[in-house]
Scaffold this motif. Structure first.
Motif, PDB file in Angstrom:
ATOM      1  N   GLY A   9      11.441   7.035   0.626  1.00  0.00           N
ATOM      2  CA  GLY A   9      12.307   5.917   0.903  1.00  0.00           C
ATOM      3  C   GLY A   9      13.793   6.242   0.898  1.00  0.00           C
ATOM      4  O   GLY A   9      14.600   5.356   1.088  1.00  0.00           O
ATOM      5  N   HIS A  78       4.149   2.550   3.225  1.00  0.00           N
ATOM      6  CA  HIS A  78       5.471   1.985   2.947  1.00  0.00           C
ATOM      7  C   HIS A  78       5.392   0.494   2.635  1.00  0.00           C
ATOM      8  O   HIS A  78       6.167  -0.012   1.821  1.00  0.00           O
ATOM      9  N   TYR A 157       2.586  11.484   0.570  1.00  0.00           N
ATOM     10  CA  TYR A 157       2.852  10.323  -0.269  1.00  0.00           C
ATOM     11  C   TYR A 157       2.663  10.666  -1.743  1.00  0.00           C
ATOM     12  O   TYR A 157       3.494  10.319  -2.580  1.00  0.00           O
ATOM     13  N   ASP A 162       8.458  11.519   1.799  1.00  0.00           N
ATOM     14  CA  ASP A 162       8.277  10.467   2.782  1.00  0.00           C
ATOM     15  C   ASP A 162       7.337  10.957   3.889  1.00  0.00           C
ATOM     16  O   ASP A 162       7.646  11.923   4.587  1.00  0.00           O
TER      17      ASP A 162
END
Length: 193
Positions: A9, A78, A157, A162
């Motif tokens: 993120g 996400h 992840y 990312d």
């Protein structure tokens, strides 16, 4: 869903370059295998020129299918809407959509290749053989793209990287290599080389 600590993120270019540069070096070395495989099949490709027409589409479409699935999985991570649960119907719907798209694309590739072969090369290879080559190679590549899409997305992840930064390069390079090896192997088997 618990988000692991790390760069997930963030848009820090140093972190992205630090992650991607070693990955791209490794992937560049791996993709050399596809070139070596293509070089080893030079005689067959020169004799059956329609195969040279099929190679770019075969390899490109496999990578594109993997990129589509990787992007969808990454978005779901996400958004916090998946944990890669085998009972998740949306995951299976995505897999089914990729396989259906692959079947459609690789059938169209065989038909297009048969038309080009008939018009340009005098019909060296028949539609049936081109369908076998295209569908067996293409569906195999699609399955590999699915497996590596899941592995790259979930692995990235879990490592706190990312998935948007890593999955597409990993999947497209791996599919390029396996796609080339499978395509050449299936073509050689079907055409008796």
């Amino acid at each position: 869903m618990v988000v692991p600590q790390g760069s997930l993120g963030t848009w820090d270019w140093k972190s992205i370059v630090g992650t991607m540069f070693p990955l791209l070096i490794v992937l560049s070395v791996i993709v050399l295998w596809a070139g070596i495989t293509l070089e080893s099949a030079e005689e067959m490709i020169e004799e059956i020129a329609i195969l040279a027409v099929m190679v770019p589409t075969m390899v490109d479409m496999g990578g594109n299918l993997g990129a589509i699935l990787s992007s969808r999985l990454s978005s779901r991570f996400h958004l916090g809407t998946t944990e890669l649960d085998p009972t998740d119907r949306v995951l299976w719907a995505n897999v089914a959509a990729i396989l259906a798209l692959a079947a459609t694309i690789f059938t169209a590739l065989a038909v297009g290749a048969a038309i080009i072969d008939a018009v340009v090369f005098g019909g060296v290879v028949g539609l049936a053989d081109l369908l076998i080559i295209s569908l067996v190679s293409g569906m195999s590549v699609a399955v590999i793209a699915i497996v590596f899409s899941f592995a790259a997305t979930y692995g990235s992840y879990r490592m706190g990287i990312d998935p948007d930064d890593t999955t597409i390069p990993i999947v497209t390079n791996v599919v390029d290599v396996f796609g080339m090896v499978i395509f050449i192997g299936v073509s050689a088997t079907v055409l008796g080389f």
